[in-house]
Design an enzyme around this catalytic site. Sequence first.
Site, PDB file in Angstrom:
ATOM      1  N   LYS A 115      42.212   5.160  40.477  1.00  0.00           N
ATOM      2  CA  LYS A 115      43.583   5.441  39.212  1.00  0.00           C
ATOM      3  C   LYS A 115      42.285   7.182  39.345  1.00  0.00           C
ATOM      4  CE  LYS A 115      43.337   1.211  38.603  1.00  0.00           C
ATOM      5  NZ  LYS A 115      44.005   0.415  38.722  1.00  0.00           N
TER       6      LYS A 115
HETATM    7  C1  LIG Z   1      43.430  -1.099  37.672  1.00  0.00           C
HETATM    8  C2  LIG Z   1      43.929  -2.068  36.991  1.00  0.00           C
HETATM    9  C3  LIG Z   1      43.354  -2.869  36.176  1.00  0.00           C
HETATM   10  C4  LIG Z   1      42.204  -3.686  36.240  1.00  0.00           C
HETATM   11  O1  LIG Z   1      41.225  -2.201  36.435  1.00  0.00           O
HETATM   12  P1  LIG Z   1      39.909  -2.385  36.772  1.00  0.00           P
HETATM   13  O2  LIG Z   1      39.267  -1.268  36.274  1.00  0.00           O
HETATM   14  O3  LIG Z   1      39.953  -2.293  38.674  1.00  0.00           O
HETATM   15  O4  LIG Z   1      39.055  -4.164  36.195  1.00  0.00           O
HETATM   16  C5  LIG Z   1      43.962  -3.635  34.958  1.00  0.00           C
HETATM   17  N1  LIG Z   1      45.398  -3.181  34.770  1.00  0.00           N
HETATM   18  C6  LIG Z   1      45.878  -1.665  35.438  1.00  0.00           C
HETATM   19  C7  LIG Z   1      47.881  -2.293  34.936  1.00  0.00           C
HETATM   20  C8  LIG Z   1      45.397  -1.823  36.481  1.00  0.00           C
HETATM   21  O5  LIG Z   1      46.365  -0.827  37.130  1.00  0.00           O
END
Ligand SMILES: *Cc1c(COP(=O)(O)O)cnc(C)c1O
Length: 379
Positions: A184
């Site tokens: 992210k």
């Molecule tokens: C990355 C992601 C998650 C999970 O996030 P984490 O912090 O790794 O648990 C959930 N939903 C979407 C759309 C994502 O891209």
Amino acid sequence: MLKIPVAKPDLGDEEVALVTETIRSGWITQGPRVAEFERDFAAYTGAAHAIALSSCTTALHLALKVLDVGEGDEVIVPSHTFIATANAIRYCGAQPVFVDIDPATLNLNPQLIPALITPRTKAILVVHQVGRPADLETICAIARQHKLAVVEDAACAIGSEYQGRKIGHNYFAPLVCFSFHPRKIVSTGDGGMITTDNAEWAARLRRLRQHGMSVNDLQRHQSATVVTEEYLELGYNYRMTDLQAAMGVAQLRRLPKIIARRRELAANYDRALTGLPQLELFREPGNALWNQQTYLVRLKGASPVQRDEVMQKLLAVGIATRRGIMSIHREACYGSAYAAQSLPESERASDQCFCLPLYTQLTEAEQQHVTEQLRRALA
Ligand SMILES: *Cc1c(COP(=O)(O)O)cnc(C)c1O
């Protein structure tokens, strides 16, 4: 040969300095730095409360929990998203009901929601896929009409804006969940955040992340009198550490610059790839600002094999790419009943899309190499 990865976190001296300072402070688990990150995050998004957690997955779990989503309930959610989105519904004992996407936006198609609503439907879980804001106004209007709750999975959407407000502002949905995984835009290694305008929910979320305890470690540490905690309900250990929060504080300060650079790189790709008949590009919606968390392209009409061939040609010249977003209903852990469902636009997008390298350190020369090689691979 040039080696260009698909993503790279943007971490620098400020992160190192704040993490070091935090280690030296002697307080490393959830404490003052988490509180600081939460204050900064609430101020950035315009939310009343921000609650830090161990990941977006745990954030989604607790967001559904405070809405009392449980056994026998249904939650409408896209299949075309990362698996954690729907898993969080199952953690509550509830059932995901998959809705197909709009192929032009890759976000859930609001027009398909009403047909999926049953007496058991409790909530709609909206995803801002790859940070591109979904049509919150239409979705929330449908939710209001049917008395359904709305939760936003904004895992990828920090810094994106919808109708002039930052994603995370609770103007539309009362609970918005973020991720700080390294893929992210803001990363703390792993980590998550919920924003809400509901003070009661904020207090409950803070309890649930810490075993359901009536006081947290910091409050007890700072108290002049002996404090005996109580365990008010079944909770979890979903805390963020102060080391992670220190990274988050530093990352948030640099976020406007990070987003500006990502948008500049995405615009370069748009310019270089517009007009190629084999490719479909994804545009910023008119009423939104897109943080460009991922630069996806669609190979029009391609089979997964043809798409993979293009990705393989790029890899052979040192350019890493990744397939597009998965469709959860096709995964084994969702079983045969889900696999039998037809969500044609979700499946097509999973089969035809892939993402190009995009990170702040990517140079113009490297980007030119990517677009040249992509043209060659398509020729
Ligand atoms: C990355 C992601 C998650 C999970 O996030 P984490 O912090 O790794 O648990 C959930 N939903 C979407 C759309 C994502 O891209």
